[in-house]
Write a protein that holds these residues in place. Structure first.
Motif, PDB file in Angstrom:
ATOM      1  N   LEU A  23     -27.814  73.681 -37.228  1.00  0.00           N
ATOM      2  CA  LEU A  23     -28.170  72.692 -36.199  1.00  0.00           C
ATOM      3  C   LEU A  23     -29.549  72.112 -36.464  1.00  0.00           C
ATOM      4  CD1 LEU A  23     -27.084  74.419 -32.862  1.00  0.00           C
ATOM      5  CD2 LEU A  23     -26.350  72.178 -33.624  1.00  0.00           C
ATOM      6  N   ARG A  30     -31.981  64.159 -39.686  1.00  0.00           N
ATOM      7  CA  ARG A  30     -31.855  62.912 -38.928  1.00  0.00           C
ATOM      8  C   ARG A  30     -33.207  62.443 -38.389  1.00  0.00           C
ATOM      9  NH1 ARG A  30     -26.992  65.428 -37.734  1.00  0.00           N
ATOM     10  NH2 ARG A  30     -27.712  66.354 -35.807  1.00  0.00           N
ATOM     11  N   LEU A 247     -21.481  58.996 -21.800  1.00  0.00           N
ATOM     12  CA  LEU A 247     -20.236  59.766 -21.798  1.00  0.00           C
ATOM     13  C   LEU A 247     -19.302  59.311 -20.673  1.00  0.00           C
ATOM     14  CD1 LEU A 247     -21.714  63.357 -22.295  1.00  0.00           C
ATOM     15  CD2 LEU A 247     -20.945  61.754 -24.039  1.00  0.00           C
ATOM     16  N   GLU A 302     -27.850  58.449 -31.394  1.00  0.00           N
ATOM     17  CA  GLU A 302     -28.750  59.278 -30.598  1.00  0.00           C
ATOM     18  C   GLU A 302     -30.197  58.758 -30.607  1.00  0.00           C
ATOM     19  OE1 GLU A 302     -27.238  61.311 -28.935  1.00  0.00           O
ATOM     20  OE2 GLU A 302     -28.485  63.009 -28.349  1.00  0.00           O
TER      21      GLU A 302
ATOM     22  N   GLY B 111     -22.851  67.933 -33.036  1.00  0.00           N
ATOM     23  CA  GLY B 111     -24.043  68.637 -32.565  1.00  0.00           C
ATOM     24  C   GLY B 111     -24.771  67.868 -31.467  1.00  0.00           C
ATOM     25  N   ASP B 112     -24.934  66.546 -31.680  1.00  0.00           N
ATOM     26  CA  ASP B 112     -25.634  65.728 -30.691  1.00  0.00           C
ATOM     27  C   ASP B 112     -24.838  65.638 -29.386  1.00  0.00           C
ATOM     28  OD1 ASP B 112     -27.857  65.230 -32.191  1.00  0.00           O
ATOM     29  OD2 ASP B 112     -27.165  63.303 -32.977  1.00  0.00           O
ATOM     30  N   LEU B 113     -23.503  65.580 -29.522  1.00  0.00           N
ATOM     31  CA  LEU B 113     -22.672  65.477 -28.319  1.00  0.00           C
ATOM     32  C   LEU B 113     -22.751  66.763 -27.499  1.00  0.00           C
ATOM     33  CD1 LEU B 113     -20.634  63.679 -26.776  1.00  0.00           C
ATOM     34  CD2 LEU B 113     -18.827  64.935 -27.942  1.00  0.00           C
ATOM     35  N   TRP B 115     -25.034  68.921 -27.458  1.00  0.00           N
ATOM     36  CA  TRP B 115     -26.398  69.030 -26.945  1.00  0.00           C
ATOM     37  C   TRP B 115     -26.528  68.404 -25.561  1.00  0.00           C
ATOM     38  CZ3 TRP B 115     -30.712  71.300 -26.612  1.00  0.00           C
ATOM     39  CH2 TRP B 115     -31.878  70.635 -26.268  1.00  0.00           C
TER      40      TRP B 115
END
Lengths: 358, 284
Positions: A23, A30, A247, A302, B111-113, B115
């Motif tokens: 992770l 990134r 979301l 993100e 991973g970002d989701l 999170w």
């Protein structure tokens, strides 16, 4: 935290420390890519600003005089052209681009559609109408009146677009169509104002039809700088609720986000950012449309809102330099150039969506 | 432990802590209520399945107790406290919700989701720490998605994607988890995979799970309590063995069926009897 380790779903499942390390390393990669991209954007902006100031566009100036004048070693005409014409123009282009880029990214993420940017859904046209109204009818409060009126105009458009396109939810096509319609109404209104205004006012107000940096001055730069600072700060605060809103409303609510307040907050913040830019340089089209998706391509969704202002700044500043120096067409208003570059992308987006839907 | 068969019978000894409780709630969309004056108690540490025909109000009930829908009347108690009086972040630390068929942002990584699930636990300005990454890693491992961390969610299969969403809900780390049809659009192997995962979580962590299901047999296999709804009312509730019989299926779904015990678990499984399969009726 409750332990979930007694029965692994797969025999070869990695250990928790391994997953944590994975992770972290992914995030580091990134983060580094975002940092490198940001650094490249800063270098590009410095280069473009230098190019804009050195090459100029308004008036003729011996390039040999530019640098000494910029360093305060020459007086008179050169000094005036550098500090009163070229620098404000370059900075207006840069800062307005950053505001457009921020506004576009916020809207695209909130509405979850690359088409839904302030320029497409009519917010910028509303800001232009507000600005033109203030210019004509409130000349006493000129410097502050125009940006404030632009923000008010954009908020009115946010409310109108929401009210007209809301049917128990937002359908993006209805939103875009309503936006285009209201945009036309606002532009018609702005054009009508021109017919009743005097020649001098028209010359100033023309920038609110297509968008141009040619009328830039230090007042405008101040408005843009303060506006960008405030909007960027607000965007930092609203970033986390916005990340949950991407979301969907139900998910965001389940994650403890106050959905209505956050949604209204993002809508008004994006509108204010687009309006402040519009109040100074006019509705320079398609910048907010293309900045966000480019940022997503470069650094992922993100981190895209952090990068989108930089992309927008490069686009408007670059287009402004081009608009002054491109062969055959120059000088043209900056907004004409961004439209030339952005409109095909807009059409492609629509065509791609249509194919995807059928 | 006794199970109330009808929601109206109030047993005075039922003072055990209920994880979630709906008291006389009415809710719906627009002006017409979908559920009216409905009461329900969700027991701690159990899997409860809400079943019923289309438009019976099972999703509306789930959304109402998850405070995703405003109540027209009544109240919902989360661990004894009125859910609408609690700060929404506080609710989100105790109650996770997985809505039906959620959509991930374009090109976001797993991973970002996942999170995002930490949102209710984070304070503004605080950076993520070791502890948070461990929770994410555990959630990924529990759902078998650890290998997918860097993959974009929109490139995953339906089953993988659903497990990623459940990982997000696990990262939220709530004692109670509500899921709206978590197996829709999945093929049967992935459906069972998701249900197994939920049963594991329930067993290992004592997580209280409430799910809306359109599959009676899966509900009977995995849930310890079945709540059968029709026309916005609870028709029957209790353990599958008591609730799932021919009469209930006929009452709730208007479907004739044969109920047969599962060969290994003895839980009731239904075999629908269509017009062509009914022994008493002639085939056309």
């Amino acid at each position: 935290m409750t332990a979930l380790d007694t029965r692994s779903p797969r025999p070869d499942s990695p250990t928790t420390p391994a997953v944590v390390a994975h992770l972290r390393s992914g995030r580091r990669v990134r983060d580094r890519r975002a940092a490198v991209t940001a650094a490249v954007l800063v270098v590009a902006l410095l280069g473009l600003t230098a190019a804009s100031v050195l090459l100029g566009g308004i008036g003729r100036l011996d390039p040999a005089d530019v640098l000494p004048a910029a360093l305060g070693m020459r007086d008179g005409l050169a000094d005036y052209m550098i500090f009163q014409l070229r620098m404000p123009r370059a900075l207006s282009a840069l800062l307005s681009g950053a505001l457009f880029g921020l506004a576009g990214s916020l809207y695209q993420r909130l509405i979850r559609n690359p088409l839904a940017t302030p320029d497409i859904v009519g917010i910028s046209a509303g800001a232009g109408a507000g600005a033109a109204t203030a210019l004509l009818y409130a000349p006493a409060a000129f410097t502050l009146g125009v940006p404030v009126a632009a923000v008010i105009g954009s908020f009115v458009l946010v409310a109108a677009v929401q009210a007209l396109s809301w049917r128990g939810g937002i359908d993006t096509y209805r939103l875009v169509l309503v936006g285009i319609g209201l945009s036309a109404v606002c532009t018609a209104y702005t054009n009508y104002l021109f017919t009743v205004a005097n020649q001098q006012t028209i010359a100033i107000a023309m920038r609110w039809t297509v968008g141009s940096t040619s009328a830039a001055d230090w007042d405008g730069v101040t408005t843009l700088a303060v506006g960008f600072g405030a909007c960027a700060l607000a965007a930092l605060f609203i970033g986390r609720p916005l990340a949950t809103l991407t979301l969907g409303d139900e998910f965001a609510s389940g994650l403890g986000t106050r959905v209505t307040a956050s949604r209204v907050g993002v809508l008004l913040l994006g509108a204010a950012a687009a309006a402040l830019a519009t109040s100074v340089v006019g509705p320079i089209g398609f910048v907010s449309l293309v900045s966000g998706p480019i940022a997503v391509r470069l650094v992922g969704t993100e981190r895209s809102t952090l990068l989108a202002p930089g992309i927008g700044a490069v686009i408007v500043l670059g287009a402004d330099v081009l608009a002054q120096h491109a062969p055959l067409v120059s000088p043209v208003p900056t907004g004409v150039l961004t439209a030339l570059l952005g409109a095909p992308y807009f059409v492609w987006l629509i065509l791609r969506r249509r194919q995807g839907a059928s | 432990m006794t199970h109330t068969v009808t929601p109206q019978t109030e047993s005075p000894e039922a003072t055990a802590p209920h994880q979630l409780e709906a008291r006389g709630i009415s809710a719906g969309y627009g002006k017409t209520p979908v559920i009216e004056d409905l009461s329900l108690r969700i027991e701690k540490g159990r899997i409860t399945a809400l079943v019923g025909p289309n438009a019976c109000g099972k999703s509306t009930l789930l959304k109402s107790i998850a405070r995703l829908l405003p109540l027209a009347a009544g109240s919902v108690l989360l661990e004894g406290a009125d859910i609408h009086r609690l700060p929404t972040r506080e609710v989100a630390r105790r109650l996770g919700v997985l809505p039906q068929s959620p959509v991930a942002p374009e090109s976001i990584t797993v991973g970002d989701l996942v999170w995002r699930g930490r949102h209710p636990h984070r304070q503004f300005g605080r950076r993520r720490d070791e502890h948070e990454d461990v929770i994410i890693a555990e959630a990924l491992k529990a759902t078998g998605t650890a290998e997918l961390v860097d993959r974009p969610v929109d490139q995953l299969s339906g089953g993988q994607r659903q497990r990623v969403w459940i990982a997000l809900a696990l990262a939220q780390d709530t004692p109670t988890l509500l899921l709206d049809e978590p197996t829709t659009y999945l093929d049967v192997a992935h459906q069972i995979e998701v249900m197994d995962l939920l049963a594991d979580l329930n067993e290992q962590t004592g997580k209280t799970i409430v799910l809306v299901s359109h599959d009676l047999n899966q509900a009977a296999l995995y849930a310890s309590t079945i709540v059968a709804l029709r026309d916005g009312r609870i028709i029957r509730q209790g353990p599958p063995e008591e609730v799932l019989d021919e009469r209930t299926v006929a009452d709730v779904f208007g479907l004739k069926c044969v109920v047969v015990p599962h060969p290994y678990t003895a839980r009731p499984q239904i075999f629908p009897l269509g017009r062509r399969h009914h022994p008493q009726e002639n085939r056309p």
